[in-house]
Design an enzyme around this catalytic site. Structure first.
Site, PDB file in Angstrom:
ATOM      1  N   ASP A   1       0.877  -1.160   0.000  1.00  0.00           N
ATOM      2  CA  ASP A   1       0.000   0.000   0.000  1.00  0.00           C
ATOM      3  C   ASP A   1       0.928   1.228   0.000  1.00  0.00           C
ATOM      4  O   ASP A   1       2.096   1.112   0.366  1.00  0.00           O
ATOM      5  CB  ASP A   1      -0.869  -0.057   1.265  1.00  0.00           C
TER       6      ASP A   1
ATOM      7  N   ASP B   1       0.057   5.080   0.987  1.00  0.00           N
ATOM      8  CA  ASP B   1      -0.096   6.029   2.096  1.00  0.00           C
ATOM      9  C   ASP B   1      -0.134   5.304   3.438  1.00  0.00           C
ATOM     10  O   ASP B   1      -0.954   4.416   3.657  1.00  0.00           O
ATOM     11  CB  ASP B   1      -1.372   6.852   1.904  1.00  0.00           C
TER      12      ASP B   1
HETATM   13 MG   LIG Z   1      -2.747   3.245   3.581  1.00  0.00          MG
END
Ligand SMILES: [Mg+2]
Ligand SMILES: [Zn+2]
Length: 172
Positions: free
Chosen positions: A8, A10
């Protein structure tokens, strides 16, 4: 077949305290380049799979997102880290696409394209939706955060996640 680590973006690669709408907003966490480079060195293909619904909602353009990702790749490459491909779901949250996590479309597409054995691969994220996407795709899962999500491993940051993967690897 290849082994991969799906990241992922962020909250895993960069700070997610504020929305990232331009390259200047992207604050990479320390140690991330090193962690990715060590995974690369061990033979893992590293991908980023990120929900960027802000594009569909009009907070940033596709070009802004490309600029952010170009900047991210450039910064990481200074530390010898290589991300093979970035996939972003740019659809609005309730548009009904099959790429937005917790759906697993981004992971399964990449697995097909690069001949990845998902059962020997990892999804690393800081939200339950990341873990669900990994489980749906059939990867092992690592949750970054408090231990309240049903992942294979939970820890604080990408460096420690990489340590766990690489240590596990060497015990085989
Ligand atoms: Mg995230
Ligand atoms: Zn989508």
């Amino acid at each position: 077949m290849e082994r991969a680590v799906f990241l992922d973006r962020d909250g895993v690669i960069n700070d997610n305290k504020r929305p990232v709408n331009q390259p200047d907003d992207l604050k990479l966490y320390p140690g991330v380049g090193d962690a990715i480079r060590r995974l690369n060195d061990d033979g893992y293909i590293v991908f980023v799979v990120t929900n960027q619904g802000g594009v569909g909602l009009g907070y940033l353009s596709v070009q802004d997102l490309e600029n952010i990702h170009h900047y991210m790749m450039t910064e990481l490459s200074k530390e010898g880290a290589h991300i093979h491909e970035i996939r972003a779901c740019i659809h609005k949250p309730h548009e009904g696409c099959t790429c937005r996590k917790p759906d697993s479309g981004m992971l399964t597409d990449l697995a097909k394209k690069y001949n990845v054995d998902l059962s020997n691969s990892y999804m690393i994220g800081d939200r339950i939706t990341d873990i669900e996407a990994g489980q749906k795709a059939g990867t092992k899962t690592i949750f970054l955060g408090e231990k309240h999500v049903d992942a294979d491993y939970t820890t604080d940051n990408l460096e420690k996640a990489a340590n766990w993967i690489l240590k596990k690897e060497s015990t085989h």
